[in-house]
Design a protein around this motif. Structure first.
Motif: not given
Length: 96
Positions: A89-95
């Motif tokens: 559930n943690i969204e990356p800051l950088i793709e």
């Protein structure tokens, strides 16, 4: 799972790859390292991990490096954490 995904506990590595071939038990080995036998017994049973102190002693007695032993512990700890911690559930800051 393969060994990279589920590495052995460092105590199991110590026992299977080092102590068993030498036919050496925990008590005799602990005396060799100048530590209390319970430290080695707990390590072999997987109830304790590699500390810097033990890593230095193992490196000396087996002519390896302390980093080798610490890395075994780190790899084991990371594999355990990856199985227990959900980061989906943690969204990356950088793709990627």
């Amino acid at each position: 799972m393969n060994q990279l995904e589920e590495p052995m506990h460092p105590g199991e590595v110590l026992k299977k790859l080092y102590l068993d071939p030498l036919n050496m038990g925990a008590i005799a080995f602990a005396q060799r390292l100048e530590v209390h036998p319970k430290r080695i017994e707990r390590l072999i049973k997987g109830a304790a991990g590699i500390t810097p102190d033990i890593a230095l002693r193992l490196a000396r007695v087996f002519n390896t490096t302390p980093t080798y032993w610490v890395n075994l512990q780190t790899n084991y700890d990371m594999a355990q954490a990856a199985q227990e911690i959900d980061v989906s559930n943690i969204e990356p800051l950088i793709e990627a």
